[in-house]
Design a protein around this motif. Structure first.
Motif: not given
Length: 133
Positions: A51-62
């Protein structure tokens, strides 16, 4: 007597209002802030499609299984190299995610919980791949 009752009701209302408000994590989650922003690819160890995601703050991974973001979070662990967050999404389940940093562009994920009425559990590796597309 009426004054005591009014004070009791006001105190009770304030206490209940605290539960209705979203939980704000007291921890800084600085480890997540230290991750490189941009496009990331999450590769699941069970063979599920990446899965591809855009990480801006790192909190998207939670909250990978609860991307809507309308969830209350409680930080369990907030260290230099690891973060563990438990979260509850009203009407859509909950989860607990542990993130271990290997470098600013590589992390290991372990998450479990309930999403859409079904249990989930996964381990994955997330790696920065470039810019958000």
């Amino acid at each position: 007597m009426a004054r005591k009752r009014a004070l009791f009701i006001a105190a009770l209302g304030a206490s209940l209002a605290a539960f209705a408000a979203p939980v704000v994590a007291q921890a800084s989650l600085a480890m997540l802030d230290s991750l490189d922003s941009g496009g990331w690819e999450v590769r699941f160890r069970d063979g599920s499609p990446a899965r591809k995601i855009c990480v801006r703050t790192g909190r998207e991974l939670i909250q990978l299984r609860h991307p809507e973001g309308d969830c209350n979070r409680f930080v369990i662990e907030d260290e230099a190299g690891t973060v563990t967050v438990q979260y509850t999404c009203r009407g859509n389940g909950y989860g607990r995610t542990h993130i271990r940093k290997e470098s600013s562009s590589l992390v290991q994920l372990d998450s479990q919980g309930i999403a859409g009425g079904k249990p989930f559990q996964f381990t994955a590796e997330a790696r920065r791949t470039g810019t958000c597309g």
